[in-house]
Write a protein that holds these residues in place. Structure first.
Motif, PDB file in Angstrom:
ATOM      1  N   HIS A 199      27.977  31.609  33.725  1.00  0.00           N
ATOM      2  CA  HIS A 199      26.546  31.622  33.429  1.00  0.00           C
ATOM      3  C   HIS A 199      26.201  32.085  32.014  1.00  0.00           C
ATOM      4  O   HIS A 199      25.027  32.120  31.656  1.00  0.00           O
ATOM      5  N   THR A 200      27.192  32.453  31.197  1.00  0.00           N
ATOM      6  CA  THR A 200      26.908  32.912  29.835  1.00  0.00           C
ATOM      7  C   THR A 200      28.137  32.719  28.962  1.00  0.00           C
ATOM      8  O   THR A 200      29.278  32.701  29.455  1.00  0.00           O
ATOM      9  N   SER A 201      27.891  32.570  27.664  1.00  0.00           N
ATOM     10  CA  SER A 201      29.012  32.444  26.731  1.00  0.00           C
ATOM     11  C   SER A 201      29.584  33.805  26.347  1.00  0.00           C
ATOM     12  O   SER A 201      30.648  33.897  25.731  1.00  0.00           O
ATOM     13  N   ARG A 202      28.874  34.863  26.694  1.00  0.00           N
ATOM     14  CA  ARG A 202      29.366  36.213  26.397  1.00  0.00           C
ATOM     15  C   ARG A 202      30.489  36.590  27.357  1.00  0.00           C
ATOM     16  O   ARG A 202      30.507  36.160  28.510  1.00  0.00           O
ATOM     17  N   ARG A 203      31.391  37.420  26.854  1.00  0.00           N
ATOM     18  CA  ARG A 203      32.550  37.784  27.656  1.00  0.00           C
ATOM     19  C   ARG A 203      32.699  39.302  27.721  1.00  0.00           C
ATOM     20  O   ARG A 203      32.740  39.973  26.685  1.00  0.00           O
ATOM     21  N   PRO A 204      32.788  39.865  28.922  1.00  0.00           N
ATOM     22  CA  PRO A 204      33.034  41.306  29.046  1.00  0.00           C
ATOM     23  C   PRO A 204      34.464  41.636  28.626  1.00  0.00           C
ATOM     24  O   PRO A 204      35.284  40.748  28.384  1.00  0.00           O
ATOM     25  N   ASP A 205      34.761  42.915  28.543  1.00  0.00           N
ATOM     26  CA  ASP A 205      36.079  43.319  28.045  1.00  0.00           C
ATOM     27  C   ASP A 205      37.199  42.945  29.011  1.00  0.00           C
ATOM     28  O   ASP A 205      38.219  42.391  28.602  1.00  0.00           O
ATOM     29  N   PHE A 206      37.036  43.259  30.312  1.00  0.00           N
ATOM     30  CA  PHE A 206      38.137  43.046  31.243  1.00  0.00           C
ATOM     31  C   PHE A 206      37.643  42.544  32.605  1.00  0.00           C
ATOM     32  O   PHE A 206      36.567  42.917  33.055  1.00  0.00           O
ATOM     33  N   LEU A 207      38.485  41.750  33.235  1.00  0.00           N
ATOM     34  CA  LEU A 207      38.378  41.435  34.653  1.00  0.00           C
ATOM     35  C   LEU A 207      39.672  41.910  35.291  1.00  0.00           C
ATOM     36  O   LEU A 207      40.759  41.399  34.974  1.00  0.00           O
ATOM     37  N   ALA A 208      39.571  42.929  36.154  1.00  0.00           N
ATOM     38  CA  ALA A 208      40.746  43.503  36.809  1.00  0.00           C
ATOM     39  C   ALA A 208      40.785  43.058  38.265  1.00  0.00           C
ATOM     40  O   ALA A 208      39.814  43.248  39.002  1.00  0.00           O
ATOM     41  N   SER A 209      41.890  42.462  38.667  1.00  0.00           N
ATOM     42  CA  SER A 209      42.026  41.967  40.039  1.00  0.00           C
ATOM     43  C   SER A 209      43.249  42.614  40.696  1.00  0.00           C
ATOM     44  O   SER A 209      44.304  42.763  40.067  1.00  0.00           O
ATOM     45  N   ARG A 210      43.073  42.991  41.959  1.00  0.00           N
ATOM     46  CA  ARG A 210      44.188  43.523  42.751  1.00  0.00           C
ATOM     47  C   ARG A 210      43.985  43.057  44.178  1.00  0.00           C
ATOM     48  O   ARG A 210      42.943  43.341  44.779  1.00  0.00           O
ATOM     49  N   GLU A 211      44.972  42.303  44.673  1.00  0.00           N
ATOM     50  CA  GLU A 211      44.846  41.634  45.964  1.00  0.00           C
ATOM     51  C   GLU A 211      43.607  40.727  45.917  1.00  0.00           C
ATOM     52  O   GLU A 211      43.508  39.859  45.083  1.00  0.00           O
ATOM     53  N   THR A 212      42.615  40.928  46.794  1.00  0.00           N
ATOM     54  CA  THR A 212      41.453  40.043  46.813  1.00  0.00           C
ATOM     55  C   THR A 212      40.242  40.647  46.108  1.00  0.00           C
ATOM     56  O   THR A 212      39.183  40.028  46.074  1.00  0.00           O
ATOM     57  N   ARG A 213      40.403  41.836  45.508  1.00  0.00           N
ATOM     58  CA  ARG A 213      39.261  42.537  44.919  1.00  0.00           C
ATOM     59  C   ARG A 213      39.228  42.348  43.410  1.00  0.00           C
ATOM     60  O   ARG A 213      40.268  42.381  42.738  1.00  0.00           O
ATOM     61  N   ARG A 214      38.012  42.179  42.900  1.00  0.00           N
ATOM     62  CA  ARG A 214      37.817  41.997  41.467  1.00  0.00           C
ATOM     63  C   ARG A 214      36.812  43.034  40.966  1.00  0.00           C
ATOM     64  O   ARG A 214      35.829  43.335  41.643  1.00  0.00           O
ATOM     65  N   VAL A 215      37.048  43.533  39.742  1.00  0.00           N
ATOM     66  CA  VAL A 215      36.128  44.471  39.098  1.00  0.00           C
ATOM     67  C   VAL A 215      36.029  44.105  37.626  1.00  0.00           C
ATOM     68  O   VAL A 215      37.054  43.935  36.943  1.00  0.00           O
ATOM     69  N   PHE A 216      34.805  43.963  37.149  1.00  0.00           N
ATOM     70  CA  PHE A 216      34.586  43.762  35.723  1.00  0.00           C
ATOM     71  C   PHE A 216      34.413  45.130  35.055  1.00  0.00           C
ATOM     72  O   PHE A 216      33.748  46.019  35.603  1.00  0.00           O
ATOM     73  N   VAL A 217      34.994  45.275  33.868  1.00  0.00           N
ATOM     74  CA  VAL A 217      34.932  46.537  33.135  1.00  0.00           C
ATOM     75  C   VAL A 217      34.512  46.262  31.700  1.00  0.00           C
ATOM     76  O   VAL A 217      35.066  45.372  31.034  1.00  0.00           O
ATOM     77  N   GLU A 218      33.522  47.009  31.251  1.00  0.00           N
ATOM     78  CA  GLU A 218      33.030  46.901  29.871  1.00  0.00           C
ATOM     79  C   GLU A 218      33.082  48.278  29.229  1.00  0.00           C
ATOM     80  O   GLU A 218      32.691  49.286  29.842  1.00  0.00           O
TER      81      GLU A 218
END
Length: 389
Positions: free
Chosen positions: A96-115
């Motif tokens: 939905h945007t051209s901007r990109r956050p710092d990280f996408l962390a995935s473990r098993e089926t869970r995802r967390v975005f981190v900025e």
């Protein structure tokens, strides 16, 4: 073959970091055996990055301290996530945007975005700090074998400091003093003024058996004035700059803030996130004893019970006092939103502690041990700061 962060060179300079020296400049020339472990750690962490990501981090670490601090915060977070078993995507693409956050962390089926964000100073504050650094660096070169200096007060002008003039004036003043006849209860003090600048200095005699071995002239920095700093407001301002930058995540979102000022009681962070406290006086009738009680205001970033807000942010990670020398000394705390749109996984992702709302305050539980997570021994870094092995 890509270039390393630090230059391949022989290092024999054992002097402490100078007032006008960046962190990179110091680590790049420091000859103490302990600093070698820090340089190796920085390179090992950066080597996990590829292509443009590595080049950008390397350039930032070699730049001024503000850029280096921000880059090292991101490098630290990336290392924590990778060592915690996450698959990490740096600057992931979003639909939905051209901007990109710092990280996408995935473990098993869970995802967390981190900025990540490391709030900096205003341009005027940076300029004033740079002028002060230049002045102190020159005064540190007075080089008198009999006295070291205490800076009592320094008044700045908007122009560059006449540092070399001050240095020569102080040298002449010290040359006229006898270190063996100085009254230690009434040490000689003098104010030097030039071009709107004022420097108040006290001369402290060097012990007889240490004379001739003085490396740095300033022994005591006592010129900093006490001032009120609203760290809570700075924290909220930093969070707001990132909170809506990427629109709506369909996953938990953590904002990591690198700070260098918070006290260990965490009161300012608590007030900034859950609301400040106002004191109400009870007992207004004649003969009644006046009592006071604290009432929590609804000005916290997370809102208040029954009126939680900013629910896109699942948690705020405070990374306080992150040191390039030994990152395990950083005070790390994750403050969990009481009612987020997307709750964080229950398993810890970072070192430090986790604060969770209990209805009135927060409960605190241990997260991950920094040294174990980062694979560092209890006695790391080994060696000596001011001598080679």
């Amino acid at each position: 073959m890509r270039r390393p962060i630090y230059d391949d060179r022989e290092r024999t300079d054992l002097s402490p970091q100078r007032n006008d020296e960046t962190s990179f400049a110091f680590f790049n020339r420091a000859g103490g055996s302990q600093w070698r472990h820090s340089r190796t750690l920085h390179q090992e962490w950066a080597d996990r990055l590829h292509g443009r990501d590595y080049a950008e981090v390397r350039a930032a670490l070699r730049a001024d301290d503000a850029k280096a601090r921000s880059a090292f915060l991101e490098l630290y977070l990336h290392e924590c996530l990778v060592r915690g078993g996450h698959e990490v995507v740096i600057h992931p693409e979003l639909d939905h945007t051209s901007r990109r956050p710092d990280f996408l962390a995935s473990r098993e089926t869970r995802r967390v975005f981190v900025e990540a964000i490391a709030p900096g100073s205003s341009p005027s504050d940076i300029a004033a700090a740079n002028r002060m650094k230049v002045l102190l660096a020159v005064l540190d070169q007075v080089g008198d074998d009999n006295f070291f200096l205490m800076t009592n007060s320094i008044t700045q002008a908007r122009s560059s400091a006449p540092a070399k003039i001050f240095r020569e004036q102080i040298r002449k003043w010290l040359a006229a003093l006898d270190p063996d006849s100085v009254d230690t209860d009434d040490l000689p003090t003098r104010t030097f003024e030039q071009n709107g600048w004022s420097v108040d200095i006290t001369a402290i005699p060097v012990k007889r058996d240490s004379r001739g071995n003085v490396r740095r002239s300033i022994g005591i920095y006592a010129h900093a004035e006490a001032q009120f700093i609203d760290d809570g407001a700075k924290l909220v301002a930093a969070i707001k700059t990132k909170a809506r930058r990427y629109g709506h995540f369909e996953a938990p979102f953590v904002i990591a803030v690198g700070t260098a000022t918070f006290d260990e009681d965490d009161e300012e962070v608590f007030n900034a996130l859950y609301g400040s406290v106002s004191w109400v006086l009870d007992g207004h009738n004649p003969g009644e004893e006046l009592t006071s009680r604290g009432v929590r205001n609804r000005d916290g970033y997370f809102g208040s019970p029954g009126a939680w807000k900013n629910r896109r942010v699942s948690g705020v990670l405070i990374v306080d006092q992150l040191s390039l020398h030994d990152p395990t000394h950083s005070r790390v705390s994750l403050w969990v939103h009481p009612d987020p749109l997307y709750p964080l996984p229950s398993e810890p992702m970072f070192p430090g502690v986790i604060h969770e709302w209990n209805g009135e305050s927060t409960d605190k539980r241990e997260a991950l041990d920094a040294r174990k997570l980062l694979g560092l021994a209890d006695d790391w870094p080994q060696g000596h700061r001011w001598q080679t092995d």
